[in-house]
Write a protein that holds these residues in place. Structure first.
Motif, PDB file in Angstrom:
ATOM      1  N   LYS A  33     -30.288  27.055   7.458  1.00  0.00           N
ATOM      2  CA  LYS A  33     -30.032  26.247   7.646  1.00  0.00           C
ATOM      3  C   LYS A  33     -31.839  25.665   8.288  1.00  0.00           C
ATOM      4  O   LYS A  33     -32.690  24.991   7.289  1.00  0.00           O
ATOM      5  CB  LYS A  33     -29.000  25.456   8.929  1.00  0.00           C
ATOM      6  N   LYS A  34     -32.478  27.031   8.696  1.00  0.00           N
ATOM      7  CA  LYS A  34     -34.013  26.651   8.857  1.00  0.00           C
ATOM      8  C   LYS A  34     -34.953  27.308   8.426  1.00  0.00           C
ATOM      9  O   LYS A  34     -35.792  25.980   8.083  1.00  0.00           O
ATOM     10  CB  LYS A  34     -34.116  28.034  10.574  1.00  0.00           C
ATOM     11  N   GLU A  35     -34.110  27.164   7.560  1.00  0.00           N
ATOM     12  CA  GLU A  35     -35.172  27.639   6.262  1.00  0.00           C
ATOM     13  C   GLU A  35     -35.487  26.387   5.299  1.00  0.00           C
ATOM     14  O   GLU A  35     -36.178  25.458   4.592  1.00  0.00           O
ATOM     15  CB  GLU A  35     -34.892  28.373   5.209  1.00  0.00           C
ATOM     16  N   TYR A  36     -34.139  25.583   5.083  1.00  0.00           N
ATOM     17  CA  TYR A  36     -33.778  24.651   4.329  1.00  0.00           C
ATOM     18  C   TYR A  36     -34.718  23.413   5.468  1.00  0.00           C
ATOM     19  O   TYR A  36     -34.936  22.561   4.231  1.00  0.00           O
ATOM     20  CB  TYR A  36     -31.795  24.225   4.210  1.00  0.00           C
ATOM     21  N   GLN A  37     -34.345  23.072   6.860  1.00  0.00           N
ATOM     22  CA  GLN A  37     -35.525  22.323   7.227  1.00  0.00           C
ATOM     23  C   GLN A  37     -36.341  22.619   7.143  1.00  0.00           C
ATOM     24  O   GLN A  37     -37.630  20.637   7.124  1.00  0.00           O
ATOM     25  CB  GLN A  37     -34.570  22.394   8.755  1.00  0.00           C
ATOM     26  N   GLN A  38     -37.098  23.801   7.159  1.00  0.00           N
ATOM     27  CA  GLN A  38     -38.617  23.388   6.570  1.00  0.00           C
ATOM     28  C   GLN A  38     -38.437  23.289   5.359  1.00  0.00           C
ATOM     29  O   GLN A  38     -40.310  22.864   5.129  1.00  0.00           O
ATOM     30  CB  GLN A  38     -39.307  25.032   7.177  1.00  0.00           C
ATOM     31  N   GLY A  39     -38.143  23.149   4.212  1.00  0.00           N
ATOM     32  CA  GLY A  39     -38.464  22.281   2.871  1.00  0.00           C
ATOM     33  C   GLY A  39     -37.394  22.995   2.061  1.00  0.00           C
ATOM     34  O   GLY A  39     -37.242  24.103   2.296  1.00  0.00           O
ATOM     35  N   HIS A  40     -37.176  21.819   1.331  1.00  0.00           N
ATOM     36  CA  HIS A  40     -35.935  22.604   0.187  1.00  0.00           C
ATOM     37  C   HIS A  40     -36.661  21.428  -1.368  1.00  0.00           C
ATOM     38  O   HIS A  40     -36.774  20.450  -1.271  1.00  0.00           O
ATOM     39  CB  HIS A  40     -34.440  22.142   0.430  1.00  0.00           C
TER      40      HIS A  40
ATOM     41  N   ASN B 197     -27.635  22.221   1.841  1.00  0.00           N
ATOM     42  CA  ASN B 197     -27.253  23.581   1.926  1.00  0.00           C
ATOM     43  C   ASN B 197     -26.389  24.352   2.047  1.00  0.00           C
ATOM     44  O   ASN B 197     -25.947  23.481   2.815  1.00  0.00           O
ATOM     45  CB  ASN B 197     -28.354  23.385   3.233  1.00  0.00           C
ATOM     46  N   ARG B 198     -26.521  25.799   1.377  1.00  0.00           N
ATOM     47  CA  ARG B 198     -24.715  26.188   2.247  1.00  0.00           C
ATOM     48  C   ARG B 198     -25.196  27.788   1.788  1.00  0.00           C
ATOM     49  O   ARG B 198     -25.458  28.336   1.195  1.00  0.00           O
ATOM     50  CB  ARG B 198     -23.624  26.492   0.662  1.00  0.00           C
ATOM     51  N   ASP B 199     -25.291  28.376   3.509  1.00  0.00           N
ATOM     52  CA  ASP B 199     -26.043  29.416   3.875  1.00  0.00           C
ATOM     53  C   ASP B 199     -24.881  30.858   2.825  1.00  0.00           C
ATOM     54  O   ASP B 199     -24.121  30.695   3.721  1.00  0.00           O
ATOM     55  CB  ASP B 199     -25.715  29.429   5.027  1.00  0.00           C
ATOM     56  N   VAL B 200     -25.511  31.253   2.122  1.00  0.00           N
ATOM     57  CA  VAL B 200     -24.587  32.613   1.479  1.00  0.00           C
ATOM     58  C   VAL B 200     -24.569  33.699   2.392  1.00  0.00           C
ATOM     59  O   VAL B 200     -23.689  34.206   2.620  1.00  0.00           O
ATOM     60  CB  VAL B 200     -25.630  32.769   0.368  1.00  0.00           C
ATOM     61  N   LEU B 201     -25.816  34.107   3.346  1.00  0.00           N
ATOM     62  CA  LEU B 201     -25.339  34.597   4.435  1.00  0.00           C
ATOM     63  C   LEU B 201     -24.050  34.408   5.321  1.00  0.00           C
ATOM     64  O   LEU B 201     -23.881  35.961   6.288  1.00  0.00           O
ATOM     65  CB  LEU B 201     -26.543  34.598   6.092  1.00  0.00           C
ATOM     66  N   ARG B 202     -23.646  33.822   6.195  1.00  0.00           N
ATOM     67  CA  ARG B 202     -22.098  33.066   6.598  1.00  0.00           C
ATOM     68  C   ARG B 202     -20.930  33.380   5.008  1.00  0.00           C
ATOM     69  O   ARG B 202     -20.664  32.311   4.723  1.00  0.00           O
ATOM     70  CB  ARG B 202     -22.038  32.315   6.896  1.00  0.00           C
ATOM     71  N   GLU B 203     -21.195  34.579   4.325  1.00  0.00           N
ATOM     72  CA  GLU B 203     -20.175  34.053   3.454  1.00  0.00           C
ATOM     73  C   GLU B 203     -18.946  33.578   3.145  1.00  0.00           C
ATOM     74  O   GLU B 203     -18.214  33.079   2.363  1.00  0.00           O
ATOM     75  CB  GLU B 203     -20.259  35.367   2.807  1.00  0.00           C
ATOM     76  N   LYS B 204     -18.301  33.666   3.927  1.00  0.00           N
ATOM     77  CA  LYS B 204     -16.528  33.389   4.569  1.00  0.00           C
ATOM     78  C   LYS B 204     -16.742  31.412   4.664  1.00  0.00           C
ATOM     79  O   LYS B 204     -16.630  31.237   3.607  1.00  0.00           O
ATOM     80  CB  LYS B 204     -15.677  33.602   5.464  1.00  0.00           C
ATOM     81  N   ARG B 205     -17.755  31.230   4.742  1.00  0.00           N
ATOM     82  CA  ARG B 205     -18.102  29.757   5.241  1.00  0.00           C
ATOM     83  C   ARG B 205     -18.420  29.407   4.313  1.00  0.00           C
ATOM     84  O   ARG B 205     -17.635  28.295   3.373  1.00  0.00           O
ATOM     85  CB  ARG B 205     -18.651  29.607   6.783  1.00  0.00           C
ATOM     86  N   PHE B 206     -19.347  30.087   3.426  1.00  0.00           N
ATOM     87  CA  PHE B 206     -20.132  29.820   1.884  1.00  0.00           C
ATOM     88  C   PHE B 206     -19.158  29.528   1.066  1.00  0.00           C
ATOM     89  O   PHE B 206     -19.485  28.604   0.671  1.00  0.00           O
ATOM     90  CB  PHE B 206     -20.745  30.496   1.325  1.00  0.00           C
ATOM     91  N   LYS B 207     -17.820  30.363   0.692  1.00  0.00           N
ATOM     92  CA  LYS B 207     -17.273  30.375  -0.038  1.00  0.00           C
ATOM     93  C   LYS B 207     -16.173  29.319   0.376  1.00  0.00           C
ATOM     94  O   LYS B 207     -15.777  28.942  -0.892  1.00  0.00           O
ATOM     95  CB  LYS B 207     -16.054  31.516  -0.064  1.00  0.00           C
ATOM     96  N   ARG B 208     -15.255  29.365   1.082  1.00  0.00           N
ATOM     97  CA  ARG B 208     -15.210  28.065   1.711  1.00  0.00           C
ATOM     98  C   ARG B 208     -15.876  26.145   1.299  1.00  0.00           C
ATOM     99  O   ARG B 208     -15.050  25.806   0.746  1.00  0.00           O
ATOM    100  CB  ARG B 208     -14.650  27.635   3.072  1.00  0.00           C
ATOM    101  N   GLN B 209     -16.908  26.605   1.914  1.00  0.00           N
ATOM    102  CA  GLN B 209     -17.843  25.380   0.537  1.00  0.00           C
ATOM    103  C   GLN B 209     -17.543  25.431  -0.363  1.00  0.00           C
ATOM    104  O   GLN B 209     -17.404  23.544  -0.498  1.00  0.00           O
ATOM    105  CB  GLN B 209     -18.445  25.100   1.554  1.00  0.00           C
ATOM    106  N   VAL B 210     -17.782  26.106  -1.210  1.00  0.00           N
ATOM    107  CA  VAL B 210     -18.375  26.026  -2.627  1.00  0.00           C
ATOM    108  C   VAL B 210     -17.029  25.593  -2.650  1.00  0.00           C
ATOM    109  O   VAL B 210     -16.966  25.687  -4.515  1.00  0.00           O
ATOM    110  CB  VAL B 210     -19.122  26.891  -3.243  1.00  0.00           C
ATOM    111  N   ALA B 211     -16.027  26.553  -2.591  1.00  0.00           N
ATOM    112  CA  ALA B 211     -14.559  26.263  -2.932  1.00  0.00           C
ATOM    113  C   ALA B 211     -13.797  24.944  -3.712  1.00  0.00           C
ATOM    114  O   ALA B 211     -13.350  24.551  -4.458  1.00  0.00           O
ATOM    115  CB  ALA B 211     -13.574  26.717  -2.340  1.00  0.00           C
ATOM    116  N   LYS B 212     -14.658  23.782  -2.900  1.00  0.00           N
ATOM    117  CA  LYS B 212     -14.897  22.104  -3.558  1.00  0.00           C
ATOM    118  C   LYS B 212     -15.328  22.323  -4.256  1.00  0.00           C
ATOM    119  O   LYS B 212     -15.416  20.416  -5.321  1.00  0.00           O
ATOM    120  CB  LYS B 212     -15.112  21.807  -1.870  1.00  0.00           C
ATOM    121  N   LEU B 213     -16.194  22.718  -5.100  1.00  0.00           N
ATOM    122  CA  LEU B 213     -17.197  22.191  -5.894  1.00  0.00           C
ATOM    123  C   LEU B 213     -16.317  22.383  -7.435  1.00  0.00           C
ATOM    124  O   LEU B 213     -14.807  23.727  -6.791  1.00  0.00           O
ATOM    125  CB  LEU B 213     -18.293  23.401  -6.459  1.00  0.00           C
ATOM    126  N   ASP B 214     -17.114  21.454  -8.587  1.00  0.00           N
ATOM    127  CA  ASP B 214     -15.859  21.195  -9.561  1.00  0.00           C
ATOM    128  C   ASP B 214     -16.762  22.751 -10.189  1.00  0.00           C
ATOM    129  O   ASP B 214     -17.471  22.771 -10.987  1.00  0.00           O
ATOM    130  CB  ASP B 214     -16.444  20.214 -10.669  1.00  0.00           C
TER     131      ASP B 214
END
Length: 132
Positions: free
Chosen positions: A54-61, A67-84
């Motif tokens: 999130k910090k990197e994203y806020q510094q520029g993107h 933003n979906r932080d892959v270092l938080r892998e479980k959360r990342f998987k839940r978030q991207v599971a909603k994509l097509d």
């Protein structure tokens, strides 16, 4: 110079068209920054994910990326599971390591087209400097 970029884009689109949508869910493509920029412009409604913190994203993107932080892998998987899973997903991180990991995760989850930015946000910033 412009015609070379257009030829490269046409070739890239052909490769994506041939390999991306009709085959098994193991398609990961790593694209140089200039082609990545052209490709995301060609697919304005594609799914776009910045896998940095999130910090990197806020510094520029890159505009239009979520933003979906892959270092938080479980959360990342839940978030991207909603994509097509049948639509292309564009990914980037800072330098390319995390986006490669994220691309592999998406591949394992059954996404048919994963396109990652070679060299990450650092490469993106370099091509933007060249355009100025």
């Amino acid at each position: 110079m412009i015609w070379r970029r257009n030829i490269a884009l046409i070739g890239l689109l052909l490769v994506i068209g041939i390999t991306g949508y009709a085959q098994s869910p193991d398609t990961i493509q790593t694209i140089p920054a200039a082609e990545f920029a052209s490709l995301i412009d060609s697919f304005p409604h594609a799914q776009r994910v910045d896998v940095r913190t999130k910090k990197e994203y806020q510094q520029g993107h890159i505009e239009g990326f979520t933003n979906r932080d892959v270092l938080r892998e479980k959360r990342f998987k839940r978030q991207v599971a909603k994509l097509d899973r049948n639509k292309p997903v564009f990914l980037y991180c800072r330098s390319g390591k995390r986006s490669h990991h994220a691309a592999q995760l998406l591949n394992e989850m059954g996404f048919v087209q994963v396109i990652e930015l070679d060299g990450g946000y650092l490469a993106w910033q370099e091509i933007r400097k060249e355009c100025l």
